[in-house]
Design a protein around this motif. Structure first.
Motif, PDB file in Angstrom:
ATOM      1  N   ALA A 294       0.832  -1.204   0.000  1.00 15.39           N
ATOM      2  CA  ALA A 294       0.000   0.000   0.000  1.00 15.39           C
ATOM      3  C   ALA A 294       0.867   1.255   0.000  1.00 15.39           C
ATOM      4  O   ALA A 294       0.597   2.218  -0.734  1.00 15.39           O
ATOM      5  N   VAL A 295       1.924   1.251   0.807  1.00 18.10           N
ATOM      6  CA  VAL A 295       2.836   2.401   0.847  1.00 18.10           C
ATOM      7  C   VAL A 295       3.495   2.602  -0.503  1.00 18.10           C
ATOM      8  O   VAL A 295       3.574   3.727  -1.023  1.00 18.10           O
ATOM      9  N   ASP A 296       3.967   1.507  -1.120  1.00 15.43           N
ATOM     10  CA  ASP A 296       4.620   1.597  -2.424  1.00 15.43           C
ATOM     11  C   ASP A 296       3.667   2.117  -3.502  1.00 15.43           C
ATOM     12  O   ASP A 296       4.083   2.813  -4.430  1.00 15.43           O
ATOM     13  N   ALA A 297       2.394   1.753  -3.391  1.00 17.05           N
ATOM     14  CA  ALA A 297       1.413   2.163  -4.409  1.00 17.05           C
ATOM     15  C   ALA A 297       0.900   3.571  -4.198  1.00 17.05           C
ATOM     16  O   ALA A 297       0.222   4.110  -5.080  1.00 17.05           O
ATOM     17  N   GLY A 298       1.198   4.176  -3.051  1.00 17.74           N
ATOM     18  CA  GLY A 298       0.815   5.574  -2.859  1.00 17.74           C
ATOM     19  C   GLY A 298      -0.077   5.877  -1.679  1.00 17.74           C
ATOM     20  O   GLY A 298      -0.472   7.038  -1.497  1.00 17.74           O
ATOM     21  N   VAL A 299      -0.411   4.867  -0.852  1.00 16.04           N
ATOM     22  CA  VAL A 299      -1.237   5.124   0.331  1.00 16.04           C
ATOM     23  C   VAL A 299      -0.403   4.795   1.565  1.00 16.04           C
ATOM     24  O   VAL A 299      -0.270   3.629   1.955  1.00 16.04           O
ATOM     25  N   ASP A 300       0.158   5.826   2.167  1.00 14.51           N
ATOM     26  CA  ASP A 300       1.054   5.666   3.312  1.00 14.51           C
ATOM     27  C   ASP A 300       0.214   5.622   4.593  1.00 14.51           C
ATOM     28  O   ASP A 300       0.081   6.621   5.308  1.00 14.51           O
ATOM     29  N   PHE A 301      -0.351   4.457   4.886  1.00 14.33           N
ATOM     30  CA  PHE A 301      -1.263   4.328   6.017  1.00 14.33           C
ATOM     31  C   PHE A 301      -0.646   4.739   7.355  1.00 14.33           C
ATOM     32  O   PHE A 301      -1.313   5.411   8.154  1.00 14.33           O
ATOM     33  N   PRO A 302       0.606   4.367   7.680  1.00 19.24           N
ATOM     34  CA  PRO A 302       1.157   4.784   8.979  1.00 19.24           C
ATOM     35  C   PRO A 302       1.223   6.311   9.126  1.00 19.24           C
ATOM     36  O   PRO A 302       0.816   6.863  10.158  1.00 19.24           O
ATOM     37  N   ALA A 303       1.730   6.996   8.096  1.00 16.69           N
ATOM     38  CA  ALA A 303       1.811   8.455   8.170  1.00 16.69           C
ATOM     39  C   ALA A 303       0.426   9.077   8.222  1.00 16.69           C
ATOM     40  O   ALA A 303       0.188  10.042   8.966  1.00 16.69           O
ATOM     41  N   LEU A 304      -0.520   8.544   7.451  1.00 17.51           N
ATOM     42  CA  LEU A 304      -1.881   9.078   7.447  1.00 17.51           C
ATOM     43  C   LEU A 304      -2.570   8.861   8.785  1.00 17.51           C
ATOM     44  O   LEU A 304      -3.340   9.726   9.244  1.00 17.51           O
ATOM     45  N   LEU A 305      -2.321   7.724   9.433  1.00 19.22           N
ATOM     46  CA  LEU A 305      -2.914   7.470  10.743  1.00 19.22           C
ATOM     47  C   LEU A 305      -2.444   8.500  11.755  1.00 19.22           C
ATOM     48  O   LEU A 305      -3.246   9.032  12.544  1.00 19.22           O
ATOM     49  N   LEU A 306      -1.154   8.816  11.725  1.00 21.44           N
ATOM     50  CA  LEU A 306      -0.648   9.820  12.656  1.00 21.44           C
ATOM     51  C   LEU A 306      -1.196  11.210  12.336  1.00 21.44           C
ATOM     52  O   LEU A 306      -1.445  12.008  13.244  1.00 21.44           O
ATOM     53  N   GLU A 307      -1.400  11.501  11.048  1.00 20.77           N
ATOM     54  CA  GLU A 307      -2.007  12.781  10.676  1.00 20.77           C
ATOM     55  C   GLU A 307      -3.419  12.878  11.230  1.00 20.77           C
ATOM     56  O   GLU A 307      -3.825  13.926  11.761  1.00 20.77           O
ATOM     57  N   CYS A 308      -4.183  11.803  11.098  1.00 24.40           N
ATOM     58  CA  CYS A 308      -5.552  11.800  11.633  1.00 24.40           C
ATOM     59  C   CYS A 308      -5.539  11.984  13.146  1.00 24.40           C
ATOM     60  O   CYS A 308      -6.325  12.761  13.709  1.00 24.40           O
ATOM     61  N   ALA A 309      -4.668  11.259  13.832  1.00 21.36           N
ATOM     62  CA  ALA A 309      -4.604  11.339  15.285  1.00 21.36           C
ATOM     63  C   ALA A 309      -4.207  12.727  15.760  1.00 21.36           C
ATOM     64  O   ALA A 309      -4.595  13.152  16.855  1.00 21.36           O
ATOM     65  N   ALA A 310      -3.457  13.440  14.914  1.00 20.45           N
ATOM     66  CA  ALA A 310      -3.036  14.802  15.263  1.00 20.45           C
ATOM     67  C   ALA A 310      -4.066  15.854  14.859  1.00 20.45           C
ATOM     68  O   ALA A 310      -3.826  17.045  15.012  1.00 20.45           O
ATOM     69  N   GLY A 311      -5.204  15.419  14.321  1.00 20.19           N
ATOM     70  CA  GLY A 311      -6.249  16.359  13.936  1.00 20.19           C
ATOM     71  C   GLY A 311      -6.083  16.935  12.552  1.00 20.19           C
ATOM     72  O   GLY A 311      -6.713  17.934  12.223  1.00 20.19           O
ATOM     73  N   ARG A 312      -5.260  16.272  11.712  1.00 18.81           N
ATOM     74  CA  ARG A 312      -5.030  16.763  10.356  1.00 18.81           C
ATOM     75  C   ARG A 312      -5.471  15.715   9.330  1.00 18.81           C
ATOM     76  O   ARG A 312      -4.742  15.373   8.404  1.00 18.81           O
ATOM     77  N   ALA A 313      -6.670  15.192   9.508  1.00 15.37           N
ATOM     78  CA  ALA A 313      -7.171  14.151   8.620  1.00 15.37           C
ATOM     79  C   ALA A 313      -7.323  14.666   7.202  1.00 15.37           C
ATOM     80  O   ALA A 313      -7.786  15.798   6.991  1.00 15.37           O
ATOM     81  N   PRO A 314      -6.920  13.868   6.194  1.00 10.81           N
ATOM     82  CA  PRO A 314      -7.088  14.306   4.801  1.00 10.81           C
ATOM     83  C   PRO A 314      -8.564  14.438   4.456  1.00 10.81           C
ATOM     84  O   PRO A 314      -9.409  13.694   4.953  1.00 10.81           O
ATOM     85  N   LYS A 315      -8.873  15.394   3.584  1.00 10.43           N
ATOM     86  CA  LYS A 315     -10.269  15.631   3.214  1.00 10.43           C
ATOM     87  C   LYS A 315     -10.800  14.543   2.297  1.00 10.43           C
ATOM     88  O   LYS A 315     -12.000  14.273   2.275  1.00 10.43           O
TER      89      LYS A 315
END
Length: 395
Positions: A294-315
């Motif tokens: 998933a990371v190689d294909a363009g969806v970096d789930f670990p980084a996105l999870l931390l963004e969500c937890a920090a209140g910066r969820a992608p739209k």
């Protein structure tokens, strides 16, 4: 960037998390039941620590991870395995001031209950395999041969079974006939029950991977399995990113939403090769083994999870590239060795499966366009060296 502690350093998912967050600039620390682990060998691992096995000693594991998080002054804790999450999710075990971007313990336990998940799937419009549930070990004697249509798959309701102070993992097993089924049921420990005996679905495996946050899909991904370990069905060793079926993805999201899910999850399905019907297998409410694809294909789930937890969820969920392939190198070798040593009948392989020579030719091809190694990376070679040493030590 917050400091992060990643558990279960021997897991491939842990390695993918460490590489993802390390490249993003996070200070990543790794722990596991031994010092020399796959993820701990990565160039991105700032430190390695030894903690108890979450299966053998869950209470000790939770206490040690809590103390380690305080000592390292980490701000985010990412348990990788189901056993680790079961150990640290209880409220009293959470380290003070440390973010744990997963759902509450009751929600996680509900998703780990395969029988409960299958009931919810039917309500969400997702097909489930025909099955019979054997509630207790003593009920084995009441099971009649004509109850089942073989071949069948035997699944404990929970992958991690709990005893007195310890836990154990019970794998999914196949039975081609009544004799094999009786042997499988007799060998299961009492704590593995209730057990589901399901009619086997023959066809390709597919996964819908989602990041749910505040009731919305923040990231999604899909892949199909090309080879597995064991060969008849298990963890994927070769897989390819695919465009998700929109109806299936919507139903998978609705299924997770029905549990009030918060965090990452894999909704695992199999598509019946005869009818084309997708059947739900289970939900894995954690980072999955093939996360690196998933990371190689363009969806970096670990980084996105931390963004969500920090209140910066992608739209909107980020796009990804279909057609990217990823191979777990030593897992693929294990697949080949199993195919060589055991017959298709012994492995319960479906008709039309590739033969041994064809499998060998594909596995032993050192390079293929569009395919990336999962563990072997030129920019971070030490984990592959570590895994290679461990693979030969187990021979």
């Amino acid at each position: 960037m917050p400091r992060v502690l990643v558990t279960d350093g021997g897991e491939r998912a842990a390695l993918a998390v460490v590489r993802s967050l390390g490249r993003a600039g996070h200070e990543v620390h790794v722990c596991g039941p031994r010092e020399r682990t796959l993820a701990g060998s990565s160039r991105w691992a700032r430190s390695r620590s030894v903690v108890s096995d979450p299966l053998a000693a869950p209470a000790a594991f939770a206490a040690e991870v809590r103390a380690l998080a305080v000592r390292l002054r980490v701000e985010v804790l990412l348990p990788i395995s189901e056993a680790s999450l079961l150990a640290v999710l209880p409220f009293g075990e959470r380290p003070p001031g440390v973010l744990l971007p997963f759902p509450t313990e009751p929600v996680f336990r509900a998703v780990c209950d395969k029988r409960r998940v299958l009931a919810a799937a039917e309500r969400a419009g997702i097909a489930v395999p025909a099955q019979r549930v054997i509630e207790r070990a003593e009920d084995r004697a009441t099971v009649a041969p004509d109850t089942f249509r073989f071949p069948v798959v035997v699944k404990p309701s929970r992958s991690v079974c709990e005893g007195e102070g310890t836990r154990c993992k019970v794998p999914v097993q196949h039975a081609a006939d009544w004799v094999e089924l009786r042997v499988v049921l007799e060998d299961l420990p009492p704590e593995a029950y209730p057990v589901m005996v399901q009619q086997r679905v023959v066809g390709p495996g597919t996964g819908i991977f989602l990041l749910m946050w505040d009731g919305r899909v923040r990231a999604s991904f899909a892949h199909r399995r090309l080879r597995e370990k064991p060969p008849a069905g298990g963890v994927s060793v070769l897989r390819e990113s695919v465009a998700a079926d929109p109806v299936l993805a919507d139903r998978a999201a609705a299924l997770l939403a029905s549990f009030r899910w918060q965090g990452v999850a894999m909704v695992e399905m199999k598509v019946d090769e005869g009818t084309g019907t997708p059947y739900l297998m289970e939900i894995n409410g954690r980072f999955w083994g093939s996360l690196q694809l998933a990371v190689d294909a363009g969806v970096d789930f670990p980084a996105l999870l931390l963004e969500c937890a920090a209140g910066r969820a992608p739209k909107a969920p980020p796009p990804y590239r279909p057609g990217v392939r990823s191979r777990w190198e030593w897992g693929d070798v294990d697949h080949l060795l199993t195919r060589i040593r055991r017959s298709p009948a012994e492995l319960a392989l479906p008709a039309g499966s590739p033969g041994r020579l064809s499998t060998a030719a594909h596995v032993l091809t050192p390079w293929s366009r569009g395919r990336r190694g999962e563990v072997l990376r030129a920019s971070d070679p030490a984990p592959f060296v570590r895994e290679t040493i461990d693979w030969f030590l187990r021979r």
